[in-house]
Scaffold this motif. Structure first.
Motif, PDB file in Angstrom:
ATOM      1  N   LEU A   1      -4.797  -3.597   7.049  1.00 25.27           N
ATOM      2  CA  LEU A   1      -4.197  -2.260   6.989  1.00 25.27           C
ATOM      3  C   LEU A   1      -4.486  -1.475   8.268  1.00 25.27           C
ATOM      4  O   LEU A   1      -3.589  -0.833   8.822  1.00 25.27           O
ATOM      5  CB  LEU A   1      -4.724  -1.484   5.774  1.00 25.27           C
ATOM      6  CG  LEU A   1      -4.036  -1.743   4.446  1.00 25.27           C
ATOM      7  CD1 LEU A   1      -4.823  -1.109   3.305  1.00 25.27           C
ATOM      8  CD2 LEU A   1      -2.611  -1.207   4.452  1.00 25.27           C
TER       9      LEU A   1
ATOM     10  N   TYR B   1      -0.288   0.432  -4.181  1.00 26.84           N
ATOM     11  CA  TYR B   1      -1.467  -0.341  -4.546  1.00 26.84           C
ATOM     12  C   TYR B   1      -2.640   0.007  -3.642  1.00 26.84           C
ATOM     13  O   TYR B   1      -2.466   0.283  -2.451  1.00 26.84           O
ATOM     14  CB  TYR B   1      -1.198  -1.847  -4.431  1.00 26.84           C
ATOM     15  CG  TYR B   1      -0.382  -2.423  -5.556  1.00 26.84           C
ATOM     16  CD1 TYR B   1      -0.929  -2.593  -6.823  1.00 26.84           C
ATOM     17  CD2 TYR B   1       0.935  -2.802  -5.355  1.00 26.84           C
ATOM     18  CE1 TYR B   1      -0.185  -3.133  -7.857  1.00 26.84           C
ATOM     19  CE2 TYR B   1       1.688  -3.341  -6.387  1.00 26.84           C
ATOM     20  CZ  TYR B   1       1.122  -3.501  -7.634  1.00 26.84           C
ATOM     21  OH  TYR B   1       1.858  -4.035  -8.655  1.00 26.84           O
ATOM     22  N   SER B   2      -3.835  -0.040  -4.208  1.00 26.71           N
ATOM     23  CA  SER B   2      -5.051   0.151  -3.411  1.00 26.71           C
ATOM     24  C   SER B   2      -5.382  -1.161  -2.707  1.00 26.71           C
ATOM     25  O   SER B   2      -4.846  -2.217  -3.052  1.00 26.71           O
ATOM     26  CB  SER B   2      -6.212   0.563  -4.315  1.00 26.71           C
ATOM     27  OG  SER B   2      -6.588  -0.536  -5.134  1.00 26.71           O
ATOM     28  N   ALA B   3      -6.285  -1.109  -1.759  1.00 31.10           N
ATOM     29  CA  ALA B   3      -6.697  -2.311  -1.030  1.00 31.10           C
ATOM     30  C   ALA B   3      -7.314  -3.333  -1.983  1.00 31.10           C
ATOM     31  O   ALA B   3      -7.098  -4.542  -1.835  1.00 31.10           O
ATOM     32  CB  ALA B   3      -7.667  -1.950   0.084  1.00 31.10           C
TER      33      ALA B   3
ATOM     34  N   HIS C   1       0.819  -1.216   0.000  1.00 31.16           N
ATOM     35  CA  HIS C   1       0.000   0.000   0.000  1.00 31.16           C
ATOM     36  C   HIS C   1       0.858   1.273   0.000  1.00 31.16           C
ATOM     37  O   HIS C   1       0.688   2.141  -0.861  1.00 31.16           O
ATOM     38  CB  HIS C   1      -0.942   0.001   1.200  1.00 31.16           C
ATOM     39  CG  HIS C   1      -1.892   1.148   1.224  1.00 31.16           C
ATOM     40  ND1 HIS C   1      -2.915   1.281   0.315  1.00 31.16           N
ATOM     41  CD2 HIS C   1      -1.956   2.234   2.032  1.00 31.16           C
ATOM     42  CE1 HIS C   1      -3.582   2.391   0.578  1.00 31.16           C
ATOM     43  NE2 HIS C   1      -3.020   2.989   1.605  1.00 31.16           N
TER      44      HIS C   1
END
Length: 161
Positions: free
Chosen positions: A143, A123-125, A118
Motif C-alpha cells: 500500500l 477492506y483493511s490491510a 483498500h
C-alpha cells in the motif's frame, strides 16, 4: 450446487465488485465478461457453505483474481501483444476520465490489487492479507509503495492519501 435464488442474490450483491476486479487485471471488456461468467459459474458449482457474507465476497474476489491471472497464462496472450498493451494505455479510457484510474491501471498487479481492495472496496490491510494470502506487513508495504508510485505518476496530486 447452488440454487437460482442464491445465484441471483450473489449476482446482485457482488457483480460490480467482480467485474471491476477483472477489469483492473484484464483491461479488456471481452476478457472481463468471459472471466466474470467463469467466476459465477464456479460460484454456482461450489458446494461448500460460506461462513458469512464477508467470507462469500472474499471467496469471489479471490476466484476473480485467480481467473484473471489464468487468462494471462494463455498461450495467445503470452505470444501476441494487444492494442492496449502496445500503446500502454487502455483505448477505452477517454481524456475526460479520471487520471487517478488511469494511473491505478498502470500500477504493477500486486499494487493494483491492494489499492483497489483498500480504497474501492473498503477492506483493511488485515482483511486484504487474508484475501490475498499474504502477510499483513507485506500488504502495508505494498500500500505504501503503491501510494508513492501513484503520487509520482500524478505529480503530487495525492496529498490527501
Amino acid at each position: 450446487m447452488r440454487n437460482e435464488a442464491e445465484a441471483s442474490r450473489a449476482l446482485e450483491l457482488y457483480a460490480d465488485t467482480v467485474r471491476r476486479i477483472c477489469f483492473i487485471h484484464l483491461k479488456n471488456h471481452a476478457d472481463v465478461e468471459d472471466v466474470f461468467q467463469d467466476v459465477f459459474m464456479k460460484y454456482i458449482l461450489y458446494e461448500q457453505p460460506f461462513q458469512s457474507d464477508a467470507h462469500e465476497k472474499a471467496w469471489l474476489i479471490r476466484v476473480a483474481i485467480n481467473a484473471s491471472k489464468d487468462i494471462h497464462k494463455n498461450f495467445f496472450r503470452r505470444h501476441f501483444t494487444s492494442f492496449d498493451e502496445r500503446y500502454n494505455e487502455p483505448f477505452y479510457l477517454l481524456e475526460h476520465e479520471s487520471s487517478v484510474l488511469s494511473a491505478v491501471l498502470r500500477l504493477p498487479e500486486k499494487y493494483r490489487d491492494v489499492i483497489y481492495l483498500h480504497y474501492y472496496e473498503g477492506y483493511s490491510a488485515v482483511e486484504i492479507a487474508k484475501i490475498l494470502g499474504k502477510k499483513e506487513n507485506t500488504i502495508y508495504t505494498w500500500l505504501d509503495r503503491a501510494r508513492k508510485k501513484l503520487k509520482e505518476m500524478l505529480g503530487g496530486e495525492l496529498d490527501g492519501i
